[in-house]
Design a protein around this motif. Structure first.
Motif, PDB file in Angstrom:
ATOM      1  N   GLN A 120       8.159  -5.797   7.625  1.00 23.71           N
ATOM      2  CA  GLN A 120       7.763  -6.106   8.993  1.00 23.71           C
ATOM      3  C   GLN A 120       6.486  -6.760   9.159  1.00 23.71           C
ATOM      4  N   LEU A 121       5.554  -5.985   8.571  1.00 22.70           N
ATOM      5  CA  LEU A 121       4.038  -6.208   8.391  1.00 22.70           C
ATOM      6  C   LEU A 121       3.846  -7.438   7.898  1.00 22.70           C
ATOM      7  N   ILE A 122       4.510  -7.672   6.409  1.00 23.71           N
ATOM      8  CA  ILE A 122       4.202  -8.882   5.811  1.00 23.71           C
ATOM      9  C   ILE A 122       4.614 -10.255   6.454  1.00 23.71           C
ATOM     10  N   SER A 123       5.815 -10.155   6.954  1.00 25.24           N
ATOM     11  CA  SER A 123       6.414 -11.309   7.663  1.00 25.24           C
ATOM     12  C   SER A 123       5.347 -11.775   8.709  1.00 25.24           C
ATOM     13  N   VAL A 124       4.359 -11.021   9.243  1.00 22.48           N
ATOM     14  CA  VAL A 124       3.561 -11.612  10.075  1.00 22.48           C
ATOM     15  C   VAL A 124       2.037 -11.894   9.603  1.00 22.48           C
ATOM     16  N   VAL A 125       1.671 -11.098   8.655  1.00 23.40           N
ATOM     17  CA  VAL A 125       0.288 -11.202   8.086  1.00 23.40           C
ATOM     18  C   VAL A 125       0.213 -11.947   6.844  1.00 23.40           C
ATOM     19  N   ALA A 126       1.449 -11.944   5.976  1.00 22.64           N
ATOM     20  CA  ALA A 126       1.514 -12.625   4.735  1.00 22.64           C
ATOM     21  C   ALA A 126       2.844 -13.238   4.454  1.00 22.64           C
ATOM     22  N   PRO A 127       3.065 -14.251   5.192  1.00 22.36           N
ATOM     23  CA  PRO A 127       4.286 -14.814   5.181  1.00 22.36           C
ATOM     24  C   PRO A 127       4.736 -15.395   4.015  1.00 22.36           C
ATOM     25  N   GLY A 128       4.087 -15.846   3.045  1.00 22.79           N
ATOM     26  CA  GLY A 128       4.458 -16.291   1.590  1.00 22.79           C
ATOM     27  C   GLY A 128       4.380 -15.153   0.571  1.00 22.79           C
ATOM     28  N   VAL A 129       4.165 -14.043   0.881  1.00 27.85           N
ATOM     29  CA  VAL A 129       4.627 -12.983  -0.032  1.00 27.85           C
ATOM     30  C   VAL A 129       6.028 -12.404  -0.096  1.00 27.85           C
ATOM     31  N   VAL A 130       6.287 -12.210  -1.197  1.00 21.95           N
ATOM     32  CA  VAL A 130       7.680 -11.757  -1.487  1.00 21.95           C
ATOM     33  C   VAL A 130       7.704 -10.518  -2.120  1.00 21.95           C
ATOM     34  N   ILE A 131       8.339  -9.528  -1.569  1.00 25.91           N
ATOM     35  CA  ILE A 131       8.627  -8.011  -2.267  1.00 25.91           C
ATOM     36  C   ILE A 131       9.925  -8.068  -2.906  1.00 25.91           C
ATOM     37  N   GLU A 132       9.965  -7.716  -4.357  1.00 27.89           N
ATOM     38  CA  GLU A 132      11.147  -7.617  -4.991  1.00 27.89           C
ATOM     39  C   GLU A 132      11.146  -6.244  -5.578  1.00 27.89           C
ATOM     40  N   ILE A 133      12.154  -5.544  -5.187  1.00 34.61           N
ATOM     41  CA  ILE A 133      12.368  -4.134  -5.682  1.00 34.61           C
ATOM     42  C   ILE A 133      13.244  -4.142  -6.786  1.00 34.61           C
ATOM     43  N   VAL A 134      12.741  -3.563  -7.858  1.00 35.33           N
ATOM     44  CA  VAL A 134      13.751  -3.422  -9.178  1.00 35.33           C
ATOM     45  C   VAL A 134      13.681  -1.952  -9.594  1.00 35.33           C
ATOM     46  N   PRO A 135      14.939  -1.739 -10.341  1.00 36.52           N
ATOM     47  CA  PRO A 135      15.096  -0.060 -10.491  1.00 36.52           C
ATOM     48  C   PRO A 135      13.958   0.282 -11.396  1.00 36.52           C
ATOM     49  N   LEU A 136      14.071   1.861 -11.189  1.00 35.91           N
ATOM     50  CA  LEU A 136      12.939   2.576 -11.997  1.00 35.91           C
ATOM     51  C   LEU A 136      13.180   2.482 -13.389  1.00 35.91           C
ATOM     52  N   PRO A 137      12.147   2.011 -14.234  1.00 37.91           N
ATOM     53  CA  PRO A 137      12.440   2.152 -15.644  1.00 37.91           C
ATOM     54  C   PRO A 137      12.383   3.585 -16.134  1.00 37.91           C
ATOM     55  N   GLU A 138      12.817   3.633 -17.296  1.00 43.28           N
ATOM     56  CA  GLU A 138      12.780   4.943 -18.179  1.00 43.28           C
ATOM     57  C   GLU A 138      11.235   5.206 -18.278  1.00 43.28           C
ATOM     58  N   PRO A 139      11.028   6.636 -18.015  1.00 39.61           N
ATOM     59  CA  PRO A 139       9.524   6.993 -18.328  1.00 39.61           C
ATOM     60  C   PRO A 139       8.933   6.518 -19.679  1.00 39.61           C
ATOM     61  N   GLY A 140       9.582   6.441 -20.691  1.00 40.06           N
ATOM     62  CA  GLY A 140       8.942   5.830 -21.778  1.00 40.06           C
ATOM     63  C   GLY A 140       8.472   4.332 -21.766  1.00 40.06           C
ATOM     64  N   THR A 141       9.047   3.801 -21.037  1.00 42.46           N
ATOM     65  CA  THR A 141       8.791   2.118 -20.929  1.00 42.46           C
ATOM     66  C   THR A 141       7.857   1.756 -19.698  1.00 42.46           C
ATOM     67  N   LEU A 142       7.867   2.844 -18.918  1.00 43.53           N
ATOM     68  CA  LEU A 142       6.870   2.397 -17.448  1.00 43.53           C
ATOM     69  C   LEU A 142       5.596   1.884 -17.873  1.00 43.53           C
ATOM     70  N   SER A 143       4.616   2.746 -18.708  1.00 41.66           N
ATOM     71  CA  SER A 143       3.331   2.102 -19.026  1.00 41.66           C
ATOM     72  C   SER A 143       3.359   0.739 -19.664  1.00 41.66           C
ATOM     73  N   LEU A 144       4.188   0.666 -20.576  1.00 42.37           N
ATOM     74  CA  LEU A 144       4.399  -0.833 -21.234  1.00 42.37           C
ATOM     75  C   LEU A 144       4.864  -1.842 -20.165  1.00 42.37           C
ATOM     76  N   MET A 145       5.785  -1.700 -19.142  1.00 40.78           N
ATOM     77  CA  MET A 145       6.129  -2.499 -18.232  1.00 40.78           C
ATOM     78  C   MET A 145       5.036  -2.835 -17.279  1.00 40.78           C
ATOM     79  N   LEU A 146       4.253  -1.760 -16.957  1.00 44.54           N
ATOM     80  CA  LEU A 146       2.853  -2.068 -16.077  1.00 44.54           C
ATOM     81  C   LEU A 146       2.037  -2.761 -16.791  1.00 44.54           C
ATOM     82  N   GLU A 147       1.773  -2.596 -17.865  1.00 47.42           N
ATOM     83  CA  GLU A 147       0.657  -3.063 -18.623  1.00 47.42           C
ATOM     84  C   GLU A 147       0.936  -4.667 -18.974  1.00 47.42           C
ATOM     85  N   SER A 148       2.271  -4.959 -19.085  1.00 51.93           N
ATOM     86  CA  SER A 148       2.676  -6.382 -19.378  1.00 51.93           C
ATOM     87  C   SER A 148       2.811  -7.180 -18.179  1.00 51.93           C
TER      88      SER A 148
END
Length: 304
Positions: A120-148
């Protein structure tokens, strides 16, 4: 030693090198890079020719780095991160004009609690921004996915995280206990004897040592019965309504669905510690103005 002219070296080859190191597989590397497998294989062949080393050989579990690749990975990764940081710092982030997709790893609770307010906020102040929700990664891969950069942020409860990951508390969440309305329970705290007797439907959280509820009960030398373990919060009130099981839900979900499924809503039998919701990102992106802006919006939406 093999002579290399850095001025003629395609830096994209080094990106392929790092991705192959991380995935140990040409197919997975091609998926992450959005390239064909033949393009990745061709890039590896070019890099082998330039460096005069195989870099990766086939092993039992995939591609195995040579000693030369092992010596290169740290300096190459550091050099590309510095280039990336310099280039990212060249443009300031303007929400009103930004055209960007943020990938956030989160569960359905975050989608229910925060995402509607955020969009609701983004549609007003940042209309070109898209939020994509993806599944939570396995704990062992989280750091790598954030880093990459495969994901920009992770929103979840605190857990053991890899090196280079920063975290910020967004909010804490009150838990409420639900059961059939026809049980006729009075308002107030849920009866402890019924809480321990009746099976519970619980969410799979992958927490070492059990979750907050079970740790609190164990401290009192008590335990509850588990009747079902599910992958998302939204399934819990539905199952409770069909089976008579107990479920413990974050208060926004509990209050919304209690009436829908004819469940009564109560304070738990104990004062359970309120679970904390945190946002995590990699230090590599500390200076990313877009992510800085997004974290501020998430915190505002979480506490509002």
């Amino acid at each position: 030693m093999h002579s290399i002219n850095i001025r003629t070296l395609d830096l994209n080859l080094l990106v392929v090198f790092i991705t192959l190191w991380e995935t140990q597989n040409v197919t997975r590397a091609s998926e992450r890079l959005a390239l064909s497998q033949s393009a990745v294989s061709h890039a590896l062949r070019r890099l082998r020719e330039r460096l005069g080393d195989e870099l990766f050989v086939l092993g039992r579990s995939g591609l195995v780095p040579t000693s030369r690749a092992t010596a290169l990975i740290g300096p190459v990764r550091e050099a590309l991160e510095k280039i990336d940081q310099v280039l990212q710092g060249g443009e300031s982030f303007s929400p009103a004009t930004a055209q960007r997709t943020f990938r956030i790893a989160a569960g359905d609770f975050v989608e229910f609690l925060i995402l509607p307010k955020l969009l609701q906020l983004i549609s007003v102040v940042a209309p070109g921004v898209v939020i994509e929700i993806v599944p939570l990664p396995e704990p062992g891969t989280l750091s790598l996915m954030l880093e990459s950069g495969a994901i920009d942020l992770m929103l979840n409860t605190p857990a053991a995280l890899g090196a280079g990951v920063r975290c910020e508390s967004l909010t804490t969440v009150q838990l409420l206990t639900l059961i059939w309305q026809r049980e006729g329970l009075t308002a107030g705290r849920f009866p402890l004897d019924l809480y321990l007797e009746r099976p519970h439907v619980v969410i799979s959280m992958h927490e070492r040592g059990g979750n907050i509820i079970d740790r609190t009960l164990a401290a009192q030398s008590l335990s509850r019965r588990i009747g079902a373990v599910v992958q998302n919060f939204m399934a819990m009130p539905i199952i409770a309504a069909q089976t008579g099981y107990i479920c413990n839900l974050p208060s926004p979900i509990a209050r919304t669905f209690a009436g829908v499924f004819n469940l009564s809503c109560h304070a738990p039998p104990f004062e359970f510690p309120e679970p904390e919701l945190i946002a995590c990102w990699h230090t590599r992106f500390d200076a990313d103005e877009g992510l800085q802006w997004l974290r501020v919006q998430l915190k505002d939406c979480a506490v509002s």
